[in-house]
Motif scaffolding. Sequence first.
Motif, PDB file in Angstrom:
ATOM      1  N   CYS A 327      39.716  45.696  19.566  1.00  0.00           N
ATOM      2  CA  CYS A 327      40.718  45.761  20.636  1.00  0.00           C
ATOM      3  C   CYS A 327      42.129  45.626  20.080  1.00  0.00           C
ATOM      4  CB  CYS A 327      40.448  44.672  21.667  1.00  0.00           C
ATOM      5  SG  CYS A 327      38.911  44.873  22.586  1.00  0.00           S
ATOM      6  N   ILE A 332      46.934  47.456  23.651  1.00  0.00           N
ATOM      7  CA  ILE A 332      46.886  47.312  25.110  1.00  0.00           C
ATOM      8  C   ILE A 332      46.975  48.685  25.772  1.00  0.00           C
ATOM      9  CG2 ILE A 332      48.145  46.438  27.123  1.00  0.00           C
ATOM     10  CD1 ILE A 332      48.854  43.976  25.517  1.00  0.00           C
ATOM     11  N   GLY A 333      46.120  48.885  26.774  1.00  0.00           N
ATOM     12  CA  GLY A 333      46.062  50.150  27.486  1.00  0.00           C
ATOM     13  C   GLY A 333      45.018  51.097  26.953  1.00  0.00           C
ATOM     14  N   GLN A 335      41.532  52.778  26.017  1.00  0.00           N
ATOM     15  CA  GLN A 335      40.187  52.850  26.580  1.00  0.00           C
ATOM     16  C   GLN A 335      39.229  53.156  25.441  1.00  0.00           C
ATOM     17  OE1 GLN A 335      40.478  55.845  29.652  1.00  0.00           O
ATOM     18  NE2 GLN A 335      41.397  54.419  31.115  1.00  0.00           N
ATOM     19  N   THR A 357      38.742  48.948  29.191  1.00  0.00           N
ATOM     20  CA  THR A 357      40.179  49.133  29.014  1.00  0.00           C
ATOM     21  C   THR A 357      40.758  47.824  28.495  1.00  0.00           C
ATOM     22  OG1 THR A 357      40.268  50.691  30.855  1.00  0.00           O
ATOM     23  CG2 THR A 357      42.358  49.722  30.133  1.00  0.00           C
ATOM     24  N   ARG A 359      43.345  45.112  28.303  1.00  0.00           N
ATOM     25  CA  ARG A 359      44.392  44.681  29.234  1.00  0.00           C
ATOM     26  C   ARG A 359      45.298  43.586  28.653  1.00  0.00           C
ATOM     27  NH1 ARG A 359      43.159  46.343  34.525  1.00  0.00           N
ATOM     28  NH2 ARG A 359      45.316  45.711  34.908  1.00  0.00           N
ATOM     29  N   GLY A 360      44.786  42.817  27.695  1.00  0.00           N
ATOM     30  CA  GLY A 360      45.590  41.731  27.128  1.00  0.00           C
ATOM     31  C   GLY A 360      45.124  41.382  25.730  1.00  0.00           C
ATOM     32  N   TRP A 381      41.530  40.498  26.320  1.00  0.00           N
ATOM     33  CA  TRP A 381      41.047  40.662  27.699  1.00  0.00           C
ATOM     34  C   TRP A 381      40.780  42.140  27.905  1.00  0.00           C
ATOM     35  CZ3 TRP A 381      45.198  41.254  31.988  1.00  0.00           C
ATOM     36  CH2 TRP A 381      44.601  41.730  33.166  1.00  0.00           C
ATOM     37  N   VAL A 382      39.527  42.435  28.258  1.00  0.00           N
ATOM     38  CA  VAL A 382      39.162  43.815  28.563  1.00  0.00           C
ATOM     39  C   VAL A 382      38.567  43.864  29.957  1.00  0.00           C
ATOM     40  CG1 VAL A 382      38.750  44.375  26.136  1.00  0.00           C
ATOM     41  CG2 VAL A 382      36.822  43.656  27.566  1.00  0.00           C
ATOM     42  N   ARG A 383      38.656  45.046  30.582  1.00  0.00           N
ATOM     43  CA  ARG A 383      38.068  45.227  31.904  1.00  0.00           C
ATOM     44  C   ARG A 383      37.028  46.345  31.833  1.00  0.00           C
ATOM     45  NH1 ARG A 383      41.896  45.490  37.044  1.00  0.00           N
ATOM     46  NH2 ARG A 383      41.866  43.244  36.608  1.00  0.00           N
ATOM     47  N   ASP A 388      36.390  41.424  34.514  1.00  0.00           N
ATOM     48  CA  ASP A 388      37.324  41.055  33.453  1.00  0.00           C
ATOM     49  C   ASP A 388      36.590  40.189  32.441  1.00  0.00           C
ATOM     50  OD1 ASP A 388      39.700  42.310  34.429  1.00  0.00           O
ATOM     51  OD2 ASP A 388      39.823  40.739  35.970  1.00  0.00           O
ATOM     52  N   VAL A 409      44.550  37.566  32.855  1.00  0.00           N
ATOM     53  CA  VAL A 409      43.460  37.844  33.788  1.00  0.00           C
ATOM     54  C   VAL A 409      43.857  37.369  35.190  1.00  0.00           C
ATOM     55  CG1 VAL A 409      41.054  37.353  34.390  1.00  0.00           C
ATOM     56  CG2 VAL A 409      41.704  37.641  31.983  1.00  0.00           C
TER      57      VAL A 409
END
Length: 473
Positions: A327, A332-333, A335, A357, A359-360, A381-383, A388, A409
């Motif tokens: 990651c 960030i952002g 996919q 995705t 996210r953090g 942090w992924v979604r 989350d 989150v």
Amino acid sequence: MSHHARAFEELGIIRGPVPSKALADVGPVVAQWRQCAHRYGDEVREGLYAIAQPAGRVPAETYRRLRVEILDALKAAMPVDIVLLFLHGAMVSEDVDDCEGDLIQAVREVVGSDCVIGVELDPHCHMSEAMIEHADAIVLMREYPHTDYEARAVELFELCRAAASGATRPVMAVADCHMVGFYPTTSQPMRGLVDRLHEVEQRPGVLSASLVHGFPWGDVADAGTKVLVVANDDSALAGRVATELAQAFYRARHALLPRLETIDEALDGMAVPGPEALMPRVLADAGDNPGGGAPGDHTVLLAALVRRTGLRSAIGIVCDAEAVDACLAAGIGAQLTLCIGGKAGASSGQPLTLEVTVRGLSRSHRQWVGDIDDPLGRAAWVRSGPTDIVLASRRQQILSPDALTGLGVPLHEARVIAVKSSHHYYGEFSKLSTDCHVVETGAALSMDFARLPYQRRDLNFFPAVGNPAPHLA
């Protein structure tokens, strides 16, 4: 350096004076001991403190090295009137089943019979004969979550100071409850048993009383639930009170059995908003709790959450340095297809491949427990769908919501919050919700205590046996 030696270094071995906010628990304890000593005009010398995340047996050489350092610091401080040891109580090395008893005995050999030795323990300890024989006074934290480190530290100091001055002569007695279990103190009947300790300590001659929860997943002869009482120069009194408390503990054994649910039992009905939606539901994956020695990368609960596409959820902390680094490299952002968990060993289960995705991100994430900073290493942090997920490089149980929110989150959106912890999470997460459920996921730390595969511990205990101690019934 061995893997376990690196595990101690990861959290930071402290030699000499301890920073007041160090290592979550030892800093406040030592601060209390310093304050108590200052009131009496006593001088304090500080030795070595080391902690590692629970796992398997500690390599013999690692334990020997730490033991030598502790004893060398003590020898350099001699002569001393009191030795205070802040220990967990369930350390097992490759060649010593009772590291705390072994260490206390070694301290006694250095200081002699006139020095007072006091020990503060976690209630998830093993209580051994060697510990009782070579210490003068032992005090256990009584709350779970352990919110009373400092109060018990003061109690131990005052108990030992009175003994060193000749005002008291502490003697100890232990009663075996012939039980193995898991005992959060935030609900009945355990709450009542803890409150009863305060009552018996008001009796003449009783100096201290402690409930030994025991560490269920430690396969050693001393594992199990017990009661410890310290009395003033009256072994018979200590024994009577210990037996009385053990009887109360034993008679509550059926009510104290953990109430485990399947994931489906805990989640069914959550997809439809209702009155219960006023607070999120917290699911504790106690079986994958790093604080008990689990790897923290089991994926069964995560997979169940992702499958429920109509249910907003969050889960943490999944220990997976490889996934975190992927990651960080993506940014960030991004996919990506991410392989999560199932990597540490047989008890990790299967890896889970998800489209996520990012996210953090953080290269130095942390969670705060009160004003104590607990480092979590690199984190992401992924979604994935409705879920989350917080991943971290350091194996640690989640203790505070900011382990999630600190990465961004939106925890306020989650109907379900899943935590890899047995009960320590409750201290901070109960501020968000008291709708808490322990779920059985098949991870490393089974709470089916009757079927734990003990080889060194005898099997005459509840719940493996219905009434293993008729004299306590």
